[in-house]
Each structure stands twice: as structure tokens, then as C-alpha cells.
Scaffold this motif. Structure first.
Motif, mmCIF file in Angstrom:
data_model
loop_
_atom_site.group_PDB
_atom_site.id
_atom_site.type_symbol
_atom_site.label_atom_id
_atom_site.label_comp_id
_atom_site.label_asym_id
_atom_site.label_seq_id
_atom_site.Cartn_x
_atom_site.Cartn_y
_atom_site.Cartn_z
ATOM 1 N N SER A 57 0.864 -1.162 -0.040
ATOM 2 C CA SER A 57 -0.011 0.026 -0.134
ATOM 3 C C SER A 57 0.952 1.417 -0.159
ATOM 4 O O SER A 57 0.518 2.366 -0.181
ATOM 5 N N LYS A 60 0.794 3.608 -3.048
ATOM 6 C CA LYS A 60 -0.648 4.212 -3.430
ATOM 7 C C LYS A 60 -0.901 5.108 -2.227
ATOM 8 O O LYS A 60 -1.464 6.321 -2.648
ATOM 9 N N ASN A 61 -0.508 4.823 -1.038
ATOM 10 C CA ASN A 61 -0.638 5.864 0.047
ATOM 11 C C ASN A 61 -0.194 7.267 -0.168
ATOM 12 O O ASN A 61 -0.665 8.387 0.000
ATOM 13 N N SER A 63 1.104 8.348 -3.266
ATOM 14 C CA SER A 63 0.554 8.900 -4.371
ATOM 15 C C SER A 63 -0.639 9.831 -3.689
ATOM 16 O O SER A 63 -0.662 11.068 -4.366
ATOM 17 N N SER A 64 -1.536 9.302 -2.986
ATOM 18 C CA SER A 64 -2.840 9.974 -2.896
ATOM 19 C C SER A 64 -2.545 11.217 -1.845
ATOM 20 O O SER A 64 -3.305 12.221 -1.946
ATOM 21 N N LYS A 67 -0.890 13.697 -4.191
ATOM 22 C CA LYS A 67 -1.770 13.771 -5.403
ATOM 23 C C LYS A 67 -1.148 13.825 -6.721
ATOM 24 O O LYS A 67 -1.454 14.467 -7.530
ATOM 25 N N LYS A 69 0.548 10.635 -9.572
ATOM 26 C CA LYS A 69 1.116 9.276 -9.616
ATOM 27 C C LYS A 69 2.740 9.157 -9.190
ATOM 28 O O LYS A 69 3.440 9.903 -9.910
ATOM 29 N N GLU A 329 -7.771 7.517 -14.134
ATOM 30 C CA GLU A 329 -6.281 7.982 -13.628
ATOM 31 C C GLU A 329 -6.714 9.512 -13.390
ATOM 32 O O GLU A 329 -6.857 9.988 -14.489
ATOM 33 N N THR A 340 -9.687 13.515 -15.785
ATOM 34 C CA THR A 340 -9.650 12.146 -15.685
ATOM 35 C C THR A 340 -10.590 11.625 -17.034
ATOM 36 O O THR A 340 -11.511 12.040 -17.382
#
Ligand code: ZN
Length: 652
Positions: A57, A60-61, A63-64, A67, A69, A329, A340
Motif C-alpha cells: 500500500s 498508493k498511500n 500517491s494519494s 496527489k 502518481k 487515472e 480524468t
């Protein structure tokens, strides 16, 4: 206050923030080496890449949180020698994966592995990929080999490998530009540059006080013989009104493409010819299909003795500036605009564009071309969006009278007409857009001919090269197709490779000399392409049948024939004018369109969540755009308008 000074202070602060935040939160054990902008993403180089992949994770964590990729790669000095790495990779991947090319791209620390069965390269839960990373430090990227050979896909992939050094520089500069902080977004304006109250040359300019982006950049579709300087009425309205917008090409920050049809992409290489060097965003299938259509367009214009607007080197330049994004994405195309893509159901890779502008200030949904209904090829367009202030919706079939028949009735009508013509010893010509309608009709023919004894037809079905190539590109991206079709392609039962289809090799005369046959030829509106060549040869025989299954724009030869044209004068191969009577039967079978009909357009607007506050219609003849705007406005009690080309609308 010295504004400039203040700005640059802000810039320095924010730029430091992004990298600094990242450095602070990255776990120490991954061995951070450096981080840099790469287009809309951030690439992070680490000495202990295994640790990153052990924590599923983590990326992913992070990246979010920032904000953006994140792309994690090995510190380039840690990479195993490519020869040794290749040996290792071949050891690790099971033979059944049928690996093709393995290409190392040192500029990115990535290795591209082509395989017929990518799933086996990835391994269960990504286990094989992890082993490759552990043992070689290269980050593997898996590419599907199309089940049918595709020169276009090979060509595009090779070009991008060859240009990887340039790509690296290009992406870094785009990334820096996107990450340069700006002041608050104060206003937002949309200008219709083409494809409003008409079909063709689609282009919409969006401007804020900081950014300028373009959605689509098309030509009047299939401009036909001798170049593209006029439509078939001889009117000079083939290109978007870029010159009117008071901007120079290099003012544009980004170009966003909805899908690969000439009326949405045909003018794009021209911008590169005249100096645009920014990014073009599209989905991966759209990139490959753009290459197919644009190269073919140039070839076609040269062949007809015209001068194309641009040539192959401009198309190559465009391809090296593409940045592909999958559906869903979220991507910063400028510091204040987030893009998006969503499935549009129109052709493979086609997208509805959602734009989030100025930290929640404004949200736009632009449908591109869209199908909200059943097809054999694709799922219907997405209806869920985070927020919508303005909806720009296509209106190809936006008039009250544009109601398509039931799909099953259409299929039966098509098959009955084909069968009757073949039984009477005639030939059937179906002119098609090579991308989209061709594959849909192939699926219908395949379904009826192989499963329905009533439609057992003893005649070959010929495809031309363009249709074959477009179908091959479909087999490289099965995940973009309907699940049932995906399964067939993945289990080597691709309907596109059914033995009922034959490739029309060489001359059309060979095909026409033989007995009854069904000919699927590219050139949907008969304005050039192989369909016109076949039509000219087949027109005088009343036993033959011409079946239209797609859109014919006003003024196209297809539309004129639908309206009862009885004779035609065309240049032959030497350019001498010849006269032909049109005696063949002409039938239009509706219901196969990749566009929504009137009911589907209304249903789409009713179903999208949340509902839009403003609606603008586009991509339709004048009365259709007006009619659709009127009904949507009344039905949903919102402001709805049909802007004209050159109209500017202040949205905020
Ligand atoms: Zn289209």
C-alpha cells in the motif's frame, strides 16, 4: 508589494514542499536516491526497490497524499547488466507466456517485456514481476502482443524506444511546467473552435488566467480526394478556427484527445509542424489508432495527387509527445487542471473527459463522441462523475426524429439484405469507418454466420488492410472491450480472426472478378478510401447492394447517394473523368451507430451523477444541436445552449 518577487517566493516554497514532503515521508529503508518530475508524475529512484514492493500500500498511500502518481525505480547505478538481466528474466517467466521482444530502456530504468500472455509474465499477485525486480533491479513493464500482427503497434513501440532519451527530457520539462505553482484561478472561458453546430473539425479551447488547453483538434472527416483544403461542397471549412483565438500554438499547455477519429485528431500533427511541442494526452488504444489513421490519411492524399497538410515526420513528432492515461487515472495537465478519462462507449479507447479546474472551482464533463446503449464491442458510457458544473454533449443524433430502431431488428435487417443479395448472385458493399463500426459489423457477421443456420451464406467476406490493422489493435487492448469479448480474445477465440473473414490482398479487381461476396471497405461516407474504389466498380450492376450502417455527414458522397443520387463522375486511375450510373440497390440500416440516438442522449443526461448545472450541445448539424439543447434545457430545468463556432462562453 512586489508581486513578481512574492510569486517567485511562493514558487520556491511550493516546489520545495513537494519533494521535501516526499523525502520526509518515504520510509528510510528504501534508500532514497533522488526524485524528479516526469510529465504529470513523479519518479522516485531508490537503492532498495524490493522494500517498496514488499509494502503493497506504500506507493498508493504516498500517491494519494501528494496527489500525484508515483513511479518507483531503482537507482540507475544498481541495474544489472542488460545481457545478464535478459537471461534472468527468461529464466523467471514460464515458457507458456510466449515472450517476444525484451527491450531495456536505461534512461528510465525500465525493461519492456512483450508477451502473448501478459498474465503469466505478471504472475500470481505480481509475484513474477517482483522476482524480476529483486534479481535485476530493472522495473518490468509488460506489453501485450496483439494476437494479430500489427505493423502500427510495432512501429509506435519502436519509435518510443528509439526516442526514449528525448522522451525523458520532454517529460521532465512538462513535469516542471505542471509543477510550477501559480496564483489562484480567477476565471474560466471556453471557446468553440470547431465542431459546434456541425460535425467535423472538433476543437474546444479552455482558458483560465494561467492555462490554455485544447480538447480535440479535428478535420472535416474524410476530406476526400486531393488534399484537405475544403469539404466536399468545396467550402473552405475544414480546420478548427485556431487563428481566431488570439493565441499562438505555443501558448497551449496541453492538448487532450477524446478518441481516434479524424474529425477529432486530423489537424493535430499540423500543430506540431508549426511548432507545438507540448503534451498530447490520450488513452493507449487512442495513441495507436491515431498513428494508423493519420499515416493512412497522408498516404491517401499523396495517392490522390494532393498535398497533405503535414507529413509522416510531423505525425512521429506528435507520437513522441503523447502521454497515455488509463480510464480513472487523475492527472494534472496543468497545475490547476486535473484530467480524468472515463469510458465513452463509442470506439475502443474513446473517452469522456472530466476536468477539475482550480481546486474545486469548476468541473467540466466533455463527452467527445459517446454511446449510451448496447453494442457488441463496448460497455455503455460511464455516468458517474465527481462533480459537474458544465456538460458539453455531442448531438450527432440529437433531433427528435433521431430514434434508432431496436438493435436486434437492425441486425436481422442487415442479415436479410445480405442474404437476399448473395442468393441473387450480387455483391454487397458495406463502407465503414475502419475504426469502430468495422469491428462492430464484423462481430455481427461472425455471430450470425457461425451460430445461425438460417444465415448460412456461401460467400467470402473481404476486409481491406486498414480494417484488418484496426482490428489487430483491438486485440492488443482487450481490457478496453466488453468482458465477453475480452475472454474470447484472451482464450485465442478472437472473433476478429474468424475464418469467415478474408483479407482482400492486392487489387480490388481480383475480388470483384469472383462471384458473390461481402466487402467491408474503409471510408465510411464514400469520400475516398477503398470503399469509393469498390463503389465505382460496383455501382452499375443492379444485382449489387450498397449498405450504409454509419453516419454520413451533410454533403458527403454517402449522404448524396442516400438522397437519391443516380449518376456520378469520378476521376479514374489516370485522372481522366469517367461517368457511372448508380444502378446498385442502396439500403441504410440504422441502429449500429457508435453514437447515442436522441433517446440515449436524454437518458445519459438523466443518469449522469451529479446532474449538470449547465449544458452545451456540440458535434451535430445545426438543427440537431438546437433541438437537443432545447429538450435538455426543458427537461432538466437548467441553462442549455447550442453555441456556434467562434462563440466564447465565460464559465466562471
Ligand atoms: Zn468519433
Amino acid at each position: 508589494m512586489d508581486v513578481e518577487n512574492e510569486n517567485s517566493k511562493q514558487e520556491a516554497a511550493k516546489e520545495k514542499d513537494l519533494i521535501e514532503i516526499l523525502k520526509e515521508v518515504l520510509p528510510k529503508n528504501i534508500g532514497f536516491a533522488k526524485a524528479e518530475y516526469e510529465g504529470p508524475d513523479i519518479a522516485v529512484y531508490v537503492s532498495n526497490i524490493e522494500a517498496v514492493y514488499d509494502d503493497e500500500s506504500l506507493v498508493k498511500n504516498l500517491s494519494s497524499m501528494i496527489k500525484r502518481k508515483l513511479i518507483i525505480r531503482s537507482d540507475l547505478s544498481k541495474l544489472l547488466d542488460p545481457e545478464k538481466a535478459k537471461e534472468k528474466i527468461l529464466e523467471l517467466i514460464p515458457k507458456e507466456a510466449e515472450v517476444g521482444n525484451i527491450k531495456f530502456v536505461p534512461d528510465f530504468g525500465e525493461v519492456y517485456i512483450e508477451a502473448l500472455k501478459p498474465g503469466l509474465v505478471i504472475g500470481k499477485g505480481g509475484s513474477t514481476l517482483k522476482s524480476i525486480i529483486n534479481e535485476t533491479k530493472w522495473v518490468p513493464k509488460v506489453l501485450r502482443i496483439p494476437t494479430m500482427n500489427s505493423d502500427v503497434i510495432n512501429g509506435v513501440r519502436q519509435l518510443l524506444f528509439k526516442e526514449s532519451e528525448f522522451r525523458k527530457k520532454f517529460l521532465t520539462s512538462v513535469g516542471k511546467k505542471i509543477s510550477t505553482p501559480i496564483m489562484k484561478t480567477e476565471w474560466l472561458k471556453a471557446t468553440a473552435l470547431g465542431g459546434f453546430r456541425e460535425v467535423g473539425r472538433s476543437s474546444l479551447l479552455l482558458e483560465t488566467n494561467h492555462s490554455k488547453i485544447l480538447i480535440d483538434c479535428g478535420l472535416v472527416p474524410e476530406p476526400g480526394i486531393k488534399g484537405a483544403d475544403a469539404n466536399s461542397n468545396g467550402e473552405n471549412k475544414a480546420y478548427p478556427y485556431l487563428d481566431s483565438a488570439n493565441i499562438t500554438i505555443n501558448d497551449l499547455d496541453a492538448i487532450i484527445i477524446t478518441h481516434a477519429h479524424m474529425d477529432h485528431i486530423g489537424f493535430l500533427p499540423y500543430l506540431f509542424k508549426y511548432g507545438y511541442d507540448g503534451p498530447v494526452y490520450c488513452t493507449p488504444p487512442t495513441r495507436d489508432l491515431m498513428a494508423l489513421l493519420l499515416y493512412d490519411y497522408v498516404k491517401l492524399v499523396y495517392r490522390s495527387g494532393g498535398a497533405p497538410l503535414y507529413d509522416e515526420k510531423d505525425i512521429k513528432k506528435m507520437l513522441t509527445h503523447t502521454i497515455t492515461r488509463e480510464y480513472g487515472e487523475v492527472t494534472n495537465v496543468t497545475d490547476e487542471i486535473k484530467l480524468t478519462y472515463h469510458n465513452a462507449g463509442h470506439i475502443i479507447g474513446s473517452a469522456v473527459v472530466h476536468l477539475h479546474i482550480g481546486e474545486g472551482m469548476y468541473n467540466i464533463v466533455h463527452t467527445g463522441d459517446m454511446k449510451f446503449g448496447y453494442t457488441r464491442l463496448l460497455d455503455p458510457a460511464d455516468v458517474k462523475y465527481p462533480r459537474i458544473d458544465a456538460l458539453f454533449i455531442e448531438s450527432t443524433y440529437g433531433a427528435a426524429s433521431d430514434v434508432m430502431p431496436n438493435r436486434q431488428d437492425s441486425e436481422i435487417m442487415l442479415m436479410d439484405n445480405i442474404k437476399r443479395t448473395i442468393d441473387n448472385g450480387g455483391k454487397v458493399l458495406i463502407p465503414l469507418f475502419s475504426v469502430g463500426r468495422s469491428q462492430e459489423i464484423m462481430l455481427v457477421l461472425e455471430a450470425y454466420l457461425s451460430n445461425n443456420p438460417k444465415y448460412k451464406i456461401d460467400a467470402p467476406i473481404y476486409l481491406d488492410g486498414m480494417i484488418l490493422e484496426a482490428s489487430a489493435i483491438h486485440t492488443a487492448y482487450p481490457e478496453y472491450l466488453k468482458t465477453s469479448l475480452q475472454h474470447r480474445i484472451l482464450s485465442n477465440r478472437s472473433p476478429f480472426e474468424s475464418e469467415i473473414f478474408e483479407v482482400a490482398k492486392g487489387e480490388k479487381d481480383e475480388v470483384l472478378e469472383k462471384g458473390p461476396s461481402i466487402i467491408l471497405a474503409s471510408g465510411g461516407m464514400l469520400n475516398g478510401g477503398t470503399s469509393l474504389d469498390y463503389f465505382v466498380e460496383m455501382a452499375e450492376d443492379p444485382k449489387n447492394m450498397l449498405i450504409f450502417v454509419g453516419y454520413n455527414s451533410a454533403g458527403s458522397l454517402g449522404r448524396r447517394i442516400q438522397n437519391g443520387l443516380k449518376e456520378l463522375t469520378v476521376p479514374d486511375e489516370e485522372g481522366k473523368l469517367i461517368h457511372k450510373n448508380i444502378n446498385m440497390q442502396v439500403v441504410t440500416v440504422e441502429g449500429f451507430s457508435g453514437h447515442s440516438d436522441r433517446k440515449q442522449l436524454v437518458n445519459f443526461t438523466q443518469n449522469i451523477r451529479p446532474g449538470p448545472k449547465k449544458i452545451f450541445t456540440m458535434h451535430g448539424e445545426e438543427n440537431k444541436c438546437e433541438d437537443l439543447a432545447r429538450i435538455l434545457g426543458n427537461r432538466f430545468r437548467v441553462e442549455a445552449r447550442a453555441p456556434m463556432d467562434l462563440d466564447s462562453i465565460r464559465l466562471k
